[in-house]
Design an enzyme around this catalytic site. Structure first.
Site, PDB file in Angstrom:
ATOM      1  N   TYR A 124      -8.996  -3.161 -11.070  1.00  0.00           N
ATOM      2  CA  TYR A 124      -8.639  -1.936 -10.335  1.00  0.00           C
ATOM      3  C   TYR A 124      -7.381  -1.273 -10.920  1.00  0.00           C
ATOM      4  CZ  TYR A 124     -11.411  -3.116  -6.112  1.00  0.00           C
ATOM      5  OH  TYR A 124     -12.396  -3.383  -5.204  1.00  0.00           O
ATOM      6  N   LYS A 143       0.078   5.517  -5.952  1.00  0.00           N
ATOM      7  CA  LYS A 143      -0.943   5.557  -7.022  1.00  0.00           C
ATOM      8  C   LYS A 143      -1.852   6.782  -6.851  1.00  0.00           C
ATOM      9  CE  LYS A 143      -4.685   4.354  -6.148  1.00  0.00           C
ATOM     10  NZ  LYS A 143      -5.170   3.008  -5.992  1.00  0.00           N
ATOM     11  N   GLU A 166      -7.175   2.227 -13.046  1.00  0.00           N
ATOM     12  CA  GLU A 166      -6.587   3.390 -12.372  1.00  0.00           C
ATOM     13  C   GLU A 166      -5.419   3.940 -13.204  1.00  0.00           C
ATOM     14  OE1 GLU A 166      -5.889   1.978  -8.356  1.00  0.00           O
ATOM     15  OE2 GLU A 166      -7.951   2.462  -7.780  1.00  0.00           O
ATOM     16  N   GLU A 218     -25.461  15.715  -2.076  1.00  0.00           N
ATOM     17  CA  GLU A 218     -26.880  15.889  -1.731  1.00  0.00           C
ATOM     18  C   GLU A 218     -27.769  14.958  -2.561  1.00  0.00           C
ATOM     19  OE1 GLU A 218     -28.782  19.707  -2.723  1.00  0.00           O
ATOM     20  OE2 GLU A 218     -27.133  20.106  -4.097  1.00  0.00           O
ATOM     21  N   CYS A 262       0.824  -1.212   0.000  1.00  0.00           N
ATOM     22  CA  CYS A 262       0.000   0.000   0.000  1.00  0.00           C
ATOM     23  C   CYS A 262       0.856   1.260   0.000  1.00  0.00           C
ATOM     24  CB  CYS A 262      -0.926  -0.020   1.220  1.00  0.00           C
ATOM     25  SG  CYS A 262      -1.781   1.530   1.451  1.00  0.00           S
ATOM     26  N   GLY A 307      -4.299  -9.233 -12.005  1.00  0.00           N
ATOM     27  CA  GLY A 307      -4.535  -9.823 -10.697  1.00  0.00           C
ATOM     28  C   GLY A 307      -3.261 -10.011  -9.903  1.00  0.00           C
ATOM     29  N   HIS A 342     -26.539  21.725   0.357  1.00  0.00           N
ATOM     30  CA  HIS A 342     -26.607  22.329  -0.959  1.00  0.00           C
ATOM     31  C   HIS A 342     -25.631  23.489  -1.100  1.00  0.00           C
ATOM     32  CE1 HIS A 342     -28.537  23.354  -4.718  1.00  0.00           C
ATOM     33  NE2 HIS A 342     -28.544  24.625  -4.339  1.00  0.00           N
ATOM     34  N   CYS A 364      -1.428   1.757  -3.090  1.00  0.00           N
ATOM     35  CA  CYS A 364      -2.442   2.794  -2.862  1.00  0.00           C
ATOM     36  C   CYS A 364      -1.882   4.215  -2.783  1.00  0.00           C
ATOM     37  CB  CYS A 364      -3.186   2.542  -1.558  1.00  0.00           C
ATOM     38  SG  CYS A 364      -3.483   0.824  -1.180  1.00  0.00           S
TER      39      CYS A 364
END
Ligand code: NDP
Length: 452
Positions: free
Chosen positions: A180, A53, A184, A446, A45, A266, A441, A50
């Site tokens: 993923y 990236k 990405e 919302e 990670c 993978g 808002h 993560c």
């Protein structure tokens, strides 16, 4: 706490998200802990996943922001991009985090060995330097590793391990896979100006995500210039004399020219050569370490957490599994990890994010007792920027109980919006609760409370 027979109470193999968390929590309970890491403290990670990236996503997103800036009165004289500057800045931040994780181990008095460790028995490991160490418990947290399919010329391709250190920004990138990592990086390279072709064995992108979101992402990314080749596989990659690559695909007469080929098909548990057989540890069909719901392997003194168990390959899950392990084994608490309502996001451009059941999963479970609410909207910032891309929010609701079973979002900042919505789904809130909440808002979020 240490029985005299053992050097440590806990020996952890792998200083990634799960291993570091388990080490520091166990040490906090008074255990004598050591961890071995063959590469860098922080794991996938932090070091090559993560975090770097996400920084590349931020970096590449400036292309869009700078283009849009003119509508807001800004004059951007000369827009140029320098890949080495971004690459090196990201690498520097990774160094910072590596040091921070190392400090965490030090400040919790966790001894660490920067070398590979292999299991030699139920209570023993051997370091690459030859030292043998005994421990009352061993925790395997070695993660997963990219799978490289065995086609000719695979050595000319890169995986997500190498993509962060590319010497130059490739002009043409071919990406194998449509999960993923593939999507990405397709977004990152596309935004940075590379021509991107995604090649996938099926015609499904991001298997497991709600079909409406996947369709929307496909539509938007194609309009942004990403090409897709579906039901297609790489047969061979050849390097030409000028250094460029030719990607030959099964059933396609003409090869694709590329400057880089990123394989993202993978990740497999990294169990090879770990000595698991020396402790009779059973593996599953994908090479994953089999564990029970307390993370215990078939060897009672050895536990495993994170990607190596191939349950859910996500950092926050590895962290929870590592924490729960330490709580249970050293803290006397029966902490278990709940695997329901795990939020996840794909940092594609635009990003998508999801929690709970997709519409298809809900219909399979509940038949016709499912209500679906959608908001298909053009975000204000897109209107102002003359972008035609639309966001899509979707709620999947149990028609009998009114419980919101799933929230699925695609659009700017979708992951930031989803985290809060995941609390509502985890808490079992109903569509009526969403309706009763006053809209904030103006925001994209919302839409979550305005679907009727
Ligand atoms: P994914 O499992 O997401 O996607 C794999 C892709 O490769 C799919 O498109 C799949 O095709 C294809 N594929 C699988 N096997 C083969 C094969 N043998 N030959 C050719 N194609 C194949 O894997 P990634 O590598 O993208 O990511 C690994 C994991 O890392 C993810 O599952 C996720 O858990 C984690 N991750 C999470 C991120 C996040 O949270 N944002 C970011 C990056 C990674 P098909 O679907 O058509 O079968």
């Amino acid at each position: 706490m240490t029985e005299p027979a053992y050097d440590y109470d806990l020996f952890v193999i792998g200083a990634g998200s799960g291993g570091v968390r388990a080490s520091r929590i166990a040490a906090g309970y008074g255990a004598r802990v050591a961890v071995a890491e063959e590469y860098r403290v922080g794991g996938t990670c932090v070091i090559r996943g993560c975090v770097p990236k996400k920084l590349l996503v931020y970096g590449s997103h400036f292309a869009e922001e700078l283009q849009d800036a003119a509508n807001y009165g800004w004059t951007v004289e000369k827009m140029t991009f320098d890949w080495p500057t971004l690459r090196d800045a990201v690498a520097k931040d990774v160094d910072r985090l590596n040091a921070a994780y190392t400090n965490t181990l030090n400040s919790n008095k966790v001894e660490h060995f920067l070398e590979r460790a292999t299991i030699t028995g139920p209570n023993s490991v051997k370091l690459a330097s030859g030292r043998e160490i005994s421990a009352r418990y061993i925790l395997v947290a070695v993660g997963a590793w990219p799978v490289m399919p065995p086609f000719e010329g695979a050595e000319h391709c890169i995986t997500s391990n190498e993509v962060f250190s590319l010497e130059k920004l490739p002009r043409r990138v071919v990406i194998a896979g449509a999960g993923y990592i593939a999507l990405e990086f397709a977004g990152i390279f596309n935004a940075l100006g590379s021509h991107v072709t995604v090649v996938n064995r099926s015609e499904t992108i991001l298997r497991g995500y709600d079909a409406a979101l996947r369709d929307r992402l496909l539509q938007i990314t194609m309009a942004r210039g990403i090409e897709y080749k579906f039901n297609c596989g790489i047969e061979r990659v050849e390097r030409l004399e000028d250094g460029c690559l030719n990607v030959h695909m099964k059933g396609q007469p003409d090869p694709l020219g590329a400057d880089a080929v990123l394989v993202a098909t993978g990740r497999r548990p990294k169990t090879d050569g770990l000595g698991l057989e020396n402790a009779g540890i059973e593996l599953g069909e994908h090479g994953e370490i089999r564990v029970d719901d307390t993370a215990q392997t078939s060897c009672p003194s050895i536990f495993a957490v994170g990607d190596v168990t191939n349950r859910v390959q996500l950092t926050p899950i590895a962290i929870r599994e590592g924490h729960a392990f330490a709580d249970r084994v050293f803290g006397g608490k029966d902490t278990r990890v709940a695997y329901d309502c795990i939020p996840s996001a794909v940092f594609s451009q635009p990003p998508l994010a999801s929690v709970g059941l997709t519409e298809a999963q809900a219909r399979e479970m509940l038949g016709s007792n499912v209500k679906v609410f959608t908001s298909d909207f053009r975000p204000m910032k897109n209107i102002f920027a003359h972008r035609h891309e639309r966001g899509l929010y979707k709620l999947v609701v149990d028609a009998q109980t009114d419980k919101v079973l799933g929230v699925h979002l695609i659009g700017p900042e979708a992951p930031e919006v989803l985290q809060a919505a995941a609390i509502a789904v985890k808490a079992g809130l109903t569509k009526a609760d969403f309706d009763a909440t006053v809209a904030l808002h103006p925001s994209m979020a919302e839409e979550l409370v305005l679907m009727r």
